[in-house]
Design a protein around this motif. Structure first.
Motif, PDB file in Angstrom:
ATOM      1  N   SER A  24       0.863  -1.178   0.000  1.00  0.00           N
ATOM      2  CA  SER A  24       0.000   0.000   0.000  1.00  0.00           C
ATOM      3  C   SER A  24       0.899   1.229   0.000  1.00  0.00           C
ATOM      4  O   SER A  24       2.110   1.127   0.236  1.00  0.00           O
ATOM      5  N   LYS A  25       0.318   2.387  -0.256  1.00  0.00           N
ATOM      6  CA  LYS A  25       1.120   3.620  -0.238  1.00  0.00           C
ATOM      7  C   LYS A  25       1.730   3.852   1.142  1.00  0.00           C
ATOM      8  O   LYS A  25       2.865   4.277   1.257  1.00  0.00           O
ATOM      9  N   ARG A  26       0.973   3.553   2.172  1.00  0.00           N
ATOM     10  CA  ARG A  26       1.493   3.702   3.539  1.00  0.00           C
ATOM     11  C   ARG A  26       2.656   2.742   3.780  1.00  0.00           C
ATOM     12  O   ARG A  26       3.654   3.098   4.392  1.00  0.00           O
ATOM     13  N   HIS A  27       2.534   1.516   3.273  1.00  0.00           N
ATOM     14  CA  HIS A  27       3.603   0.530   3.412  1.00  0.00           C
ATOM     15  C   HIS A  27       4.856   0.994   2.675  1.00  0.00           C
ATOM     16  O   HIS A  27       5.968   0.920   3.206  1.00  0.00           O
ATOM     17  N   VAL A  28       4.687   1.497   1.449  1.00  0.00           N
ATOM     18  CA  VAL A  28       5.821   2.005   0.665  1.00  0.00           C
ATOM     19  C   VAL A  28       6.515   3.128   1.431  1.00  0.00           C
ATOM     20  O   VAL A  28       7.745   3.148   1.559  1.00  0.00           O
ATOM     21  N   ALA A  29       5.738   4.079   1.963  1.00  0.00           N
ATOM     22  CA  ALA A  29       6.319   5.199   2.710  1.00  0.00           C
ATOM     23  C   ALA A  29       7.059   4.711   3.955  1.00  0.00           C
ATOM     24  O   ALA A  29       8.156   5.184   4.264  1.00  0.00           O
ATOM     25  N   SER A  30       6.475   3.751   4.658  1.00  0.00           N
ATOM     26  CA  SER A  30       7.100   3.213   5.879  1.00  0.00           C
ATOM     27  C   SER A  30       8.398   2.479   5.564  1.00  0.00           C
ATOM     28  O   SER A  30       9.373   2.591   6.304  1.00  0.00           O
ATOM     29  N   ILE A  31       8.420   1.735   4.463  1.00  0.00           N
ATOM     30  CA  ILE A  31       9.639   1.024   4.068  1.00  0.00           C
ATOM     31  C   ILE A  31      10.741   2.035   3.760  1.00  0.00           C
ATOM     32  O   ILE A  31      11.878   1.895   4.232  1.00  0.00           O
ATOM     33  N   GLY A  32      10.414   3.062   2.979  1.00  0.00           N
ATOM     34  CA  GLY A  32      11.405   4.080   2.647  1.00  0.00           C
ATOM     35  C   GLY A  32      11.961   4.762   3.886  1.00  0.00           C
ATOM     36  O   GLY A  32      13.172   4.973   4.006  1.00  0.00           O
TER      37      GLY A  32
END
Length: 110
Positions: free
Chosen positions: A44-52
């Protein structure tokens, strides 16, 4: 810090955050900008942001200051520039569309 150690730290951060489909691209000799690209997907977009963000935090904690980070506002594609290693964390549709693995024309190594 050696590129291989940076790669190891990046992979630790990606594993901790449950990133999907992680691929390393060795672009030495093909790029004057970096030696390695790491491409990963989020769910998800939130997951992508958290990974980064986790990549940035882990590397800073190890004394590696990112040269830059882009895409936090939209979170379809986060890029973290660590010098010898550039990390791309992407939503699956963005990853399919840009197809960096094919664009760079190198054999992917997991």
């Amino acid at each position: 810090m050696q590129a291989e150690k940076v790669l190891e730290l990046v992979h630790t951060a990606l594993e901790d955050m449950k990133a999907k489909e992680v691929v390393d691209l060795d672009v030495r000799g093909r790029s004057s900008v970096t030696d390695y690209m790491v491409i990963a997907s989020g769910t998800s977009k939130r997951h992508v942001a958290s990974i980064g963000e986790e990549v940035v935090v882990k590397l800073k904690d190890a004394g590696v200051m990112p040269l830059g980070s882009e895409g936090q506002g939209v979170s379809d594609w986060i890029l973290v520039d660590l010098g010898d290693v550039v990390v791309h964390v992407m939503m699956p549709d963005a990853r399919d569309f840009y197809d960096l693995e094919r664009l760079w024309g190198v054999d992917a190594e997991a």
